[in-house]
Design an enzyme around this catalytic site. Structure first.
Site, PDB file in Angstrom:
ATOM      1  N   ARG A   1     -10.423  -2.293  -1.248  1.00  0.00           N
ATOM      2  CA  ARG A   1     -10.277  -3.619  -0.645  1.00  0.00           C
ATOM      3  C   ARG A   1     -11.523  -4.010   0.138  1.00  0.00           C
ATOM      4  O   ARG A   1     -11.779  -5.188   0.378  1.00  0.00           O
ATOM      5  CB  ARG A   1      -9.044  -3.637   0.270  1.00  0.00           C
ATOM      6  CG  ARG A   1      -7.758  -3.333  -0.475  1.00  0.00           C
ATOM      7  CD  ARG A   1      -6.615  -2.979   0.451  1.00  0.00           C
ATOM      8  NE  ARG A   1      -6.838  -1.739   1.169  1.00  0.00           N
ATOM      9  CZ  ARG A   1      -5.969  -1.166   1.982  1.00  0.00           C
ATOM     10  NH1 ARG A   1      -4.804  -1.727   2.191  1.00  0.00           N
ATOM     11  NH2 ARG A   1      -6.241  -0.023   2.595  1.00  0.00           N
TER      12      ARG A   1
ATOM     13  N   ARG B   1       1.943  -8.136   4.658  1.00  0.00           N
ATOM     14  CA  ARG B   1       2.589  -6.856   4.332  1.00  0.00           C
ATOM     15  C   ARG B   1       4.104  -6.970   4.275  1.00  0.00           C
ATOM     16  O   ARG B   1       4.787  -6.119   3.697  1.00  0.00           O
ATOM     17  CB  ARG B   1       2.134  -5.771   5.310  1.00  0.00           C
ATOM     18  CG  ARG B   1       2.636  -4.361   5.065  1.00  0.00           C
ATOM     19  CD  ARG B   1       2.307  -3.802   3.672  1.00  0.00           C
ATOM     20  NE  ARG B   1       0.895  -3.737   3.362  1.00  0.00           N
ATOM     21  CZ  ARG B   1       0.088  -2.713   3.684  1.00  0.00           C
ATOM     22  NH1 ARG B   1       0.566  -1.673   4.320  1.00  0.00           N
ATOM     23  NH2 ARG B   1      -1.197  -2.734   3.340  1.00  0.00           N
TER      24      ARG B   1
ATOM     25  N   HIS C   1      -3.440   2.201  12.447  1.00  0.00           N
ATOM     26  CA  HIS C   1      -2.940   1.523  11.238  1.00  0.00           C
ATOM     27  C   HIS C   1      -3.438   0.063  11.304  1.00  0.00           C
ATOM     28  O   HIS C   1      -4.643  -0.183  11.369  1.00  0.00           O
ATOM     29  CB  HIS C   1      -1.414   1.681  11.215  1.00  0.00           C
ATOM     30  CG  HIS C   1      -0.724   1.332   9.935  1.00  0.00           C
ATOM     31  ND1 HIS C   1      -1.367   1.020   8.771  1.00  0.00           N
ATOM     32  CD2 HIS C   1       0.616   1.246   9.640  1.00  0.00           C
ATOM     33  CE1 HIS C   1      -0.477   0.767   7.811  1.00  0.00           C
ATOM     34  NE2 HIS C   1       0.736   0.884   8.321  1.00  0.00           N
TER      35      HIS C   1
ATOM     36  N   HIS D   1      -9.750   6.888   5.975  1.00  0.00           N
ATOM     37  CA  HIS D   1      -8.445   6.572   5.389  1.00  0.00           C
ATOM     38  C   HIS D   1      -7.675   7.850   5.113  1.00  0.00           C
ATOM     39  O   HIS D   1      -8.269   8.891   4.824  1.00  0.00           O
ATOM     40  CB  HIS D   1      -8.606   5.781   4.085  1.00  0.00           C
ATOM     41  CG  HIS D   1      -7.360   5.069   3.704  1.00  0.00           C
ATOM     42  ND1 HIS D   1      -6.372   5.655   2.952  1.00  0.00           N
ATOM     43  CD2 HIS D   1      -6.933   3.821   4.008  1.00  0.00           C
ATOM     44  CE1 HIS D   1      -5.388   4.792   2.814  1.00  0.00           C
ATOM     45  NE2 HIS D   1      -5.694   3.671   3.443  1.00  0.00           N
TER      46      HIS D   1
ATOM     47  N   HIS E   1       0.822  -1.217   0.000  1.00  0.00           N
ATOM     48  CA  HIS E   1       0.000   0.000   0.000  1.00  0.00           C
ATOM     49  C   HIS E   1       0.849   1.258   0.000  1.00  0.00           C
ATOM     50  O   HIS E   1       0.649   2.151   0.824  1.00  0.00           O
ATOM     51  CB  HIS E   1      -0.975   0.007   1.179  1.00  0.00           C
ATOM     52  CG  HIS E   1      -2.321   0.542   0.831  1.00  0.00           C
ATOM     53  ND1 HIS E   1      -2.852   1.666   1.399  1.00  0.00           N
ATOM     54  CD2 HIS E   1      -3.231   0.117  -0.057  1.00  0.00           C
ATOM     55  CE1 HIS E   1      -4.039   1.892   0.889  1.00  0.00           C
ATOM     56  NE2 HIS E   1      -4.302   0.962  -0.007  1.00  0.00           N
TER      57      HIS E   1
ATOM     58  N   LYS F   1     -12.869   7.937  17.842  1.00  0.00           N
ATOM     59  CA  LYS F   1     -12.549   7.400  16.506  1.00  0.00           C
ATOM     60  C   LYS F   1     -13.222   6.038  16.372  1.00  0.00           C
ATOM     61  O   LYS F   1     -13.169   5.212  17.299  1.00  0.00           O
ATOM     62  CB  LYS F   1     -11.038   7.204  16.369  1.00  0.00           C
ATOM     63  CG  LYS F   1     -10.282   8.487  16.059  1.00  0.00           C
ATOM     64  CD  LYS F   1     -10.019   8.638  14.558  1.00  0.00           C
ATOM     65  CE  LYS F   1      -9.706  10.061  14.155  1.00  0.00           C
ATOM     66  NZ  LYS F   1      -8.335  10.445  14.432  1.00  0.00           N
ATOM     67  N   ILE F   2     -13.835   5.787  15.233  1.00  0.00           N
ATOM     68  CA  ILE F   2     -14.445   4.479  15.003  1.00  0.00           C
ATOM     69  C   ILE F   2     -13.457   3.667  14.170  1.00  0.00           C
ATOM     70  O   ILE F   2     -13.191   4.002  13.004  1.00  0.00           O
ATOM     71  CB  ILE F   2     -15.798   4.590  14.247  1.00  0.00           C
ATOM     72  CG1 ILE F   2     -16.658   5.727  14.817  1.00  0.00           C
ATOM     73  CG2 ILE F   2     -16.532   3.253  14.270  1.00  0.00           C
ATOM     74  CD1 ILE F   2     -17.141   5.583  16.230  1.00  0.00           C
TER      75      ILE F   2
ATOM     76  N   ASP G   1      -9.745  -2.829   6.923  1.00  0.00           N
ATOM     77  CA  ASP G   1      -9.767  -3.565   8.185  1.00  0.00           C
ATOM     78  C   ASP G   1     -11.155  -3.983   8.666  1.00  0.00           C
ATOM     79  O   ASP G   1     -11.282  -4.969   9.381  1.00  0.00           O
ATOM     80  CB  ASP G   1      -9.105  -2.729   9.297  1.00  0.00           C
ATOM     81  CG  ASP G   1      -7.590  -2.759   9.208  1.00  0.00           C
ATOM     82  OD1 ASP G   1      -7.060  -3.749   8.666  1.00  0.00           O
ATOM     83  OD2 ASP G   1      -6.956  -1.799   9.669  1.00  0.00           O
TER      84      ASP G   1
END
Ligand SMILES: CC(=O)SCCNC(=O)CCNC(=O)[C@H](O)C(C)(C)COP(=O)(O)OP(=O)(O)OC[C@H]1O[C@@H](n2cnc3c(N)ncnc32)[C@H](O)[C@@H]1OP(=O)(O)O
Ligand SMILES: O=C([O-])CC(=O)C(=O)O
Length: 374
Positions: free
Chosen positions: A269, A336, A221, A260, A186, A254-255, A311
């Protein structure tokens, strides 16, 4: 939120170098690896082909693929001292710390002496990462000393085999394969950039990867897939999902699994893993998890124009395959690693030490006052 300028803090919107490995948010569905669209790759190739593509620049032919798979299979054995270290790590350790220690220990035992060994080191890490995490997990939780040498052709199936002690179904093997493809690369995300900064000092591969693992660990992340699972597992039904999210948004929480840094409207994705999650939910006989996940997705879009990133639906998909939540982010590592290592190769091939400047915002120049006068 969608109109927020891509500049300023977090180096957002600034180019920090060149890459021939991937594009994010530019063409096709939004993500390409060496010119191939992610949806095409996820549909038609295996993870080992993607790894080969990232490392060598082209997809392998069938002979090259067989040889590459055999090579990875032949590298699955963990050295005794590494197993001893893994056996000493407690069951309540963070699995990402286990991965970091695993790669670091391997760096002590099989040090990259010269950059000419970089492909061998990358392949060895690719072959052993599933074993490192599963050896620790099975030993620390159940006292099992698993045999890590198996004949599984594919890395995803290999991981599930080591974790569950039996070969996975075709469906589960396929979903793992797709998942590894989606997570492989990515561009200049935080963990990859960490690896490149480390590589730019001409450091060794194990150090670059250990640093990258540390960056991926955070909930902003890679750690978001676990945080997403923690959110959805407590949601009773769709109404409850909306209630909980509304409260979180009101609290300015934050959820996890949403938003992004680069994509503005969707993460390419997401649709792919979401479709597999739906398939798994039917097989699993799930009446709740997939539905509440979908309710979260539509609520967040209606309320905040925030979309699911890679995610979010990985959480339910992994759960349906019996994967413990705390192993979600280590799977991301297993995949990754290919992107990280390919970026290290690229950095080394055209290197200049990465050393930006800072805008100083501290106090004006001043003289030291002797200790007795302070
Ligand atoms: C595979 C991956 O690593 S994908 C990313 C995984 N991470 C997560 O899912 C964590 C949750 N998401 C986030 O924290 C963020 O969206 C990040 C870290 C991914 C991107 O951060 P940024 O680039 O700063 O996001 P962006 O500029 O789009 O944010 C705009 C606004 O939306 C808000 N916002 C963004 N994401 C979310 C979220 N998930 N929940 C609530 N609010 C959010 C931010 O607070 C920001 O508002 P502010 O400037 O008033 O604080
Ligand atoms: O690109 C990013 O910032 C995070 C991300 O989605 C990834 O690394 O897969």
């Amino acid at each position: 939120m969608v109109d927020k300028k891509l500049s300023g803090a977090g180096l957002r919107g600034q180019s920090a170098g060149e890459t021939a490995l991937s594009t994010v948010g530019q063409s096709g569905t939004g993500l390409t690896y060496r010119g191939y669209d992610i949806s095409d790759l996820a549909e038609s190739v295996s993870f080992e082909e993607v790894a080969y593509l990232l490392f060598y620049g082209e997809l392998p032919n069938s002979e090259q693929l067989t040889a590459y798979r055999e090579r990875l299979k032949s590298m699955r054995s963990l050295p005794r001292p590494l197993k001893e270290v893994l056996e000493r790590i407690p069951a309540d350790a963070h699995p990402m710390d286990v991965m970091r220690t695993g790669v670091s220990m391997l760096g002590n035992l099989e040090t990259e002496a010269d950059f000419s060994e970089q492909q061998d080191v990358a392949d060895r890490l690719l072959a052993t990462f599933p074993a490192i995490i599963c050896y620790w997990y099975r030993y620390s939780h159940f006292g099992d000393r698993i045999i890590t040498e198996t004949d599984d052709d594919q890395l995803g199936a290999y991981f599930l085999h080591l974790l569950h002690g039996k070969k996975p179904s075709e469906l589960h093997a396929r979903v793992m394969d797709v998942s590894l493809i989606l997570y492989a690369e990515h561009e200049f995300n935080a963990s990859t950039f960490t690896a490149r900064v480390c590589a730019s000092t001409l450091s060794d591969m194990h150090s670059c990867i250990a640093g990258a693992i540390g960056s991926l660990r955070g909930p902003l992340h890679g750690g978001a897939n676990e945080a997403a699972m923690e959110l959805i597992e407590d949601l009773k039904d769709e109404d409850h999902a909306r209630e909980v999210l509304a409260q979180k948004l009101a609290n300015k929480d934050k959820i996890m699994g949403f938003g992004h840094a680069i994509y503005r409207e969707s993460d390419p994705r997401n649709g792919i893993i979401k479709a597999w999650s739906e398939k798994l939910s039917k097989e699993f006989g799930d009446e709740r998890l997939y539905k509440v996940s979908e309710a979260c997705e539509s609520f967040m879009w209606e309320q905040k124009k925030l979309f699911c990133n890679a995610d979010f639906f990985h959480a339910s998909a992994y759960h349906f395959m019996g994967i413990p939540t705390k192993l979600f982010t280590p799977i991301f590592v297993c995949s990754r690693l290919t992107g990280w290592a390919a970026h290290v190769f690229e950095q080394r091939a055209n290197n200049r030490i990465i050393r930006p400047s800072a805008d100083y915002v501290g106090v004006e120049p001043r003289n030291v006052v002797p200790l007795s006068e302070r």
